[in-house]
Design a protein around this motif. Sequence first.
Motif, PDB file in Angstrom:
ATOM      1  N   HIS A  20     -61.599  23.733   3.760  1.00 44.60           N
ATOM      2  CA  HIS A  20     -63.186  24.844   4.048  1.00 44.60           C
ATOM      3  C   HIS A  20     -63.175  24.603   5.694  1.00 44.60           C
ATOM      4  CE1 HIS A  20     -65.095  23.235   0.275  1.00 44.60           C
ATOM      5  NE2 HIS A  20     -64.667  22.400   0.417  1.00 44.60           N
ATOM      6  N   LEU A  21     -62.570  24.398   6.514  1.00 42.43           N
ATOM      7  CA  LEU A  21     -62.321  24.305   7.212  1.00 42.43           C
ATOM      8  C   LEU A  21     -62.408  25.808   7.614  1.00 42.43           C
ATOM      9  CD1 LEU A  21     -60.560  21.276   8.920  1.00 42.43           C
ATOM     10  CD2 LEU A  21     -63.472  21.198   9.034  1.00 42.43           C
ATOM     11  N   HIS A  67     -54.939   5.058   5.262  1.00 43.41           N
ATOM     12  CA  HIS A  67     -53.333   6.040   5.993  1.00 43.41           C
ATOM     13  C   HIS A  67     -53.979   7.083   5.834  1.00 43.41           C
ATOM     14  CE1 HIS A  67     -49.527   7.722   4.529  1.00 43.41           C
ATOM     15  NE2 HIS A  67     -50.391   8.173   3.732  1.00 43.41           N
ATOM     16  N   ALA A  68     -55.189   7.367   5.043  1.00 44.64           N
ATOM     17  CA  ALA A  68     -55.933   9.304   4.572  1.00 44.64           C
ATOM     18  C   ALA A  68     -55.869   9.278   5.752  1.00 44.64           C
ATOM     19  CB  ALA A  68     -56.384   9.270   3.484  1.00 44.64           C
ATOM     20  N   VAL A  69     -56.774   8.398   6.620  1.00 39.47           N
ATOM     21  CA  VAL A  69     -57.587   9.333   8.167  1.00 39.47           C
ATOM     22  C   VAL A  69     -56.298   9.850   9.111  1.00 39.47           C
ATOM     23  CG1 VAL A  69     -58.610   7.836   9.642  1.00 39.47           C
ATOM     24  CG2 VAL A  69     -59.604   7.586   7.423  1.00 39.47           C
ATOM     25  N   HIS A  70     -55.466   8.473   8.747  1.00 42.28           N
ATOM     26  CA  HIS A  70     -54.246   8.248   9.984  1.00 42.28           C
ATOM     27  C   HIS A  70     -53.679   9.819  10.227  1.00 42.28           C
ATOM     28  CE1 HIS A  70     -53.398   5.165  12.254  1.00 42.28           C
ATOM     29  NE2 HIS A  70     -54.009   4.212  11.255  1.00 42.28           N
ATOM     30  N   THR A  71     -53.401  10.692   8.895  1.00 43.63           N
ATOM     31  CA  THR A  71     -52.617  12.085   8.197  1.00 43.63           C
ATOM     32  C   THR A  71     -53.650  12.467   8.183  1.00 43.63           C
ATOM     33  OG1 THR A  71     -52.172  10.842   6.236  1.00 43.63           O
ATOM     34  CG2 THR A  71     -51.552  13.149   6.223  1.00 43.63           C
ATOM     35  N   ILE A  72     -55.026  12.360   8.040  1.00 41.13           N
ATOM     36  CA  ILE A  72     -55.710  13.622   8.330  1.00 41.13           C
ATOM     37  C   ILE A  72     -56.106  14.430   9.807  1.00 41.13           C
ATOM     38  CG2 ILE A  72     -58.851  14.663   8.629  1.00 41.13           C
ATOM     39  CD1 ILE A  72     -58.136  12.971   5.906  1.00 41.13           C
ATOM     40  N   VAL A  73     -56.318  12.882  10.646  1.00 44.80           N
ATOM     41  CA  VAL A  73     -56.206  13.079  11.822  1.00 44.80           C
ATOM     42  C   VAL A  73     -55.226  13.738  12.770  1.00 44.80           C
ATOM     43  CG1 VAL A  73     -56.478  11.606  14.323  1.00 44.80           C
ATOM     44  CG2 VAL A  73     -58.253  11.522  12.219  1.00 44.80           C
ATOM     45  N   ASP A  74     -53.920  13.480  12.718  1.00 51.01           N
ATOM     46  CA  ASP A  74     -52.658  14.199  13.114  1.00 51.01           C
ATOM     47  C   ASP A  74     -52.508  15.610  12.568  1.00 51.01           C
ATOM     48  OD1 ASP A  74     -51.576  11.501  13.390  1.00 51.01           O
ATOM     49  OD2 ASP A  74     -50.298  11.523  12.298  1.00 51.01           O
ATOM     50  N   ILE A  75     -53.148  16.206  11.073  1.00 54.51           N
ATOM     51  CA  ILE A  75     -52.863  17.229  11.386  1.00 54.51           C
ATOM     52  C   ILE A  75     -54.123  18.109  11.983  1.00 54.51           C
ATOM     53  CG2 ILE A  75     -53.793  19.173   9.308  1.00 54.51           C
ATOM     54  CD1 ILE A  75     -52.406  16.999   7.050  1.00 54.51           C
ATOM     55  N   LEU A  76     -55.543  17.299  11.649  1.00 53.98           N
ATOM     56  CA  LEU A  76     -56.382  18.247  13.143  1.00 53.98           C
ATOM     57  C   LEU A  76     -56.253  18.568  14.150  1.00 53.98           C
ATOM     58  CD1 LEU A  76     -59.586  16.205  11.389  1.00 53.98           C
ATOM     59  CD2 LEU A  76     -59.021  18.483  10.890  1.00 53.98           C
ATOM     60  N   ASN A  77     -55.363  17.114  15.155  1.00 55.39           N
ATOM     61  CA  ASN A  77     -54.854  17.684  16.175  1.00 55.39           C
ATOM     62  C   ASN A  77     -53.739  18.703  16.340  1.00 55.39           C
ATOM     63  OD1 ASN A  77     -56.789  15.150  17.969  1.00 55.39           O
ATOM     64  ND2 ASN A  77     -55.313  13.604  16.694  1.00 55.39           N
ATOM     65  N   LYS A  78     -53.597  18.591  15.434  1.00 49.41           N
ATOM     66  CA  LYS A  78     -52.238  19.749  15.226  1.00 49.41           C
ATOM     67  C   LYS A  78     -52.585  21.179  15.569  1.00 49.41           C
ATOM     68  CE  LYS A  78     -48.093  16.824  14.429  1.00 49.41           C
ATOM     69  NZ  LYS A  78     -47.174  15.603  13.450  1.00 49.41           N
ATOM     70  N   TYR A 133     -55.478  22.644  14.195  1.00 47.24           N
ATOM     71  CA  TYR A 133     -57.095  22.158  14.315  1.00 47.24           C
ATOM     72  C   TYR A 133     -57.247  21.468  16.024  1.00 47.24           C
ATOM     73  CZ  TYR A 133     -57.443  23.865   9.672  1.00 47.24           C
ATOM     74  OH  TYR A 133     -56.957  24.470   9.005  1.00 47.24           O
ATOM     75  N   PRO A 134     -57.219  21.882  17.407  1.00 45.52           N
ATOM     76  CA  PRO A 134     -57.320  21.122  18.371  1.00 45.52           C
ATOM     77  C   PRO A 134     -58.753  21.518  19.212  1.00 45.52           C
ATOM     78  CG  PRO A 134     -55.873  23.259  18.664  1.00 45.52           C
ATOM     79  CD  PRO A 134     -55.811  22.458  17.282  1.00 45.52           C
ATOM     80  N   SER A 135     -59.245  22.376  18.395  1.00 46.27           N
ATOM     81  CA  SER A 135     -60.800  22.581  19.155  1.00 46.27           C
ATOM     82  C   SER A 135     -61.672  21.501  18.235  1.00 46.27           C
ATOM     83  CB  SER A 135     -61.025  23.963  19.454  1.00 46.27           C
ATOM     84  OG  SER A 135     -61.259  24.545  17.618  1.00 46.27           O
ATOM     85  N   ILE A 136     -61.624  20.900  17.246  1.00 46.29           N
ATOM     86  CA  ILE A 136     -62.345  20.046  16.618  1.00 46.29           C
ATOM     87  C   ILE A 136     -62.309  18.824  16.585  1.00 46.29           C
ATOM     88  CG2 ILE A 136     -62.843  19.774  13.969  1.00 46.29           C
ATOM     89  CD1 ILE A 136     -61.649  22.092  13.019  1.00 46.29           C
ATOM     90  N   LYS A 137     -63.565  18.804  17.050  1.00 46.91           N
ATOM     91  CA  LYS A 137     -64.015  16.841  17.517  1.00 46.91           C
ATOM     92  C   LYS A 137     -63.900  16.343  16.298  1.00 46.91           C
ATOM     93  CE  LYS A 137     -66.959  18.911  21.156  1.00 46.91           C
ATOM     94  NZ  LYS A 137     -68.446  18.850  21.636  1.00 46.91           N
ATOM     95  N   ILE A 138     -63.004  15.213  16.718  1.00 47.97           N
ATOM     96  CA  ILE A 138     -62.985  14.096  14.990  1.00 47.97           C
ATOM     97  C   ILE A 138     -63.618  12.714  15.559  1.00 47.97           C
ATOM     98  CG2 ILE A 138     -61.396  12.771  13.995  1.00 47.97           C
ATOM     99  CD1 ILE A 138     -58.905  15.130  15.071  1.00 47.97           C
ATOM    100  N   ASP A 139     -64.510  12.724  14.648  1.00 46.66           N
ATOM    101  CA  ASP A 139     -65.334  10.870  14.909  1.00 46.66           C
ATOM    102  C   ASP A 139     -65.028  10.414  13.854  1.00 46.66           C
ATOM    103  OD1 ASP A 139     -67.343   9.296  13.816  1.00 46.66           O
ATOM    104  OD2 ASP A 139     -68.307   9.783  16.668  1.00 46.66           O
ATOM    105  N   VAL A 140     -64.025   8.895  13.847  1.00 45.33           N
ATOM    106  CA  VAL A 140     -63.221   8.157  12.349  1.00 45.33           C
ATOM    107  C   VAL A 140     -64.866   6.770  12.823  1.00 45.33           C
ATOM    108  CG1 VAL A 140     -61.843   7.249  11.790  1.00 45.33           C
ATOM    109  CG2 VAL A 140     -60.854   8.763  12.975  1.00 45.33           C
TER     110      VAL A 140
END
Length: 319
Positions: free
Chosen positions: A237-238, A258-269, A271-278
Motif C-alpha cells: 500500500h505504501l 516482533h512484527a513492529v521491529h521488523t516493519i520499523v527496520d524496513i521502513l527506516n531502510k 522509506y526514510p521519508s515516512i514518519k513512524i509512530d508506534v
Amino acid sequence: MKKSRIEHVKKYSMLSLVEDLGFTLIYESANYYHLEEHDSLKIRVNINRFYWYSRGFGGDTITLCQTLGLEKNPEFQSFIYTILYLEMRMYKNPHHEFKKTKKQEIKLYLPHKDINNKKVYYYLYERGISLDIIDYFINHDYLYQEAAHHNLVFVSYQGSQPVFISKRGSIKNNRYMHDLAGNDYSHCFYILHNTSQLIVTESIIDMMSLMTLTNNFKKYDYLSLNSVSHYRALFYHLEHQSIERVLLRLDNDQAGIHAVHTIVDILNKKYPSIKIDVAYLYRHKDWNDYLVYGIKHKENDIIPFLTVRYVKREKSACL
C-alpha cells in the motif's frame, strides 16, 4: 559432512519439500505460500526461506525439513538423516516440481447476505464499537451478516472488486475467524480515505475500536493485517498510496512486538521519508480489550501507551 553437500540441499524448493512431507500448500501471492495445517508458517518463494510467526523462528530448507519432518518421523532429529532425505528428494525431483493446488485458482465469492444485520449490531455493540462506526461499515459494504451461519462478513475492495473477505462468528466468546481462500494478502483489509496517514492493526475489530476511540476517524487510512504474518501488505500500500505517516497499532504480545521491529527496520531502510509512530497498550493485549475495559469501568483517563525508543522522529501518542 562436507559444507558443499549442506549448501546444495538448501537449494531444494521448500514448496516441493512441503508436499514431499505430506503437508498442503496454500497460495497467497506470487511470492508467498502458507500451510493449510499451519497457517502462520509462511514460505517466501523468491528467496526460498520460511518464517513461523506463531513460534517466532524461521530459516532455510534444512531447518524446515527438520521442523516439519519431526511431525511425521522422529528420525528427522538427526541432521545427517535430514541431509540424506533432502539429497534423495533432489535426486528424485531434480526440477523441484510441486503440484499446483486448486486453491490457487479459487475465485473470491461473497457469501450470501442475510435479510438483516441484527447479530452484527449486537455482537459489535457488545464489543464496544460505536453505532456510528458499525453503520459506516455496513453503509459502505465493508460489513454484512451472512445468511447461512449469521457470521460477520468483512469485505475489502480494490476499486469496486472484492479482493479480501474475512468472516467472524457473531456469538459472544466464539473465536471463529476465517479468511476466504482466494484472498489477496498483498492487499488485506484496507479502508481508503485518501489521507496521508495510515493506521495498521492486527484485526478488523481493533481497527473499528480505534475508529471508535478517534474523534475524526476519516483523517486516517486503515489497514488490518489479519495476522502479523501478512505485514508485507503495508509495503504494497505504501507503493500505491501517498502515505507520509504510519501509525503501528499492533498487539502488545511477542508476535506483535516482533512484527513492529521488523516493519520499523524496513521502513527506516526503504522509506526514510515516512514518519513512524508506534504505540502499545500497557495493560491490555489489544485495542478492543482496552475499549471494552474502559467502557466497563468508565475509565477514560487510562494512559494506554508504552513509548517505543526506536520510533523515528515521533513519540508515541494518542490518535
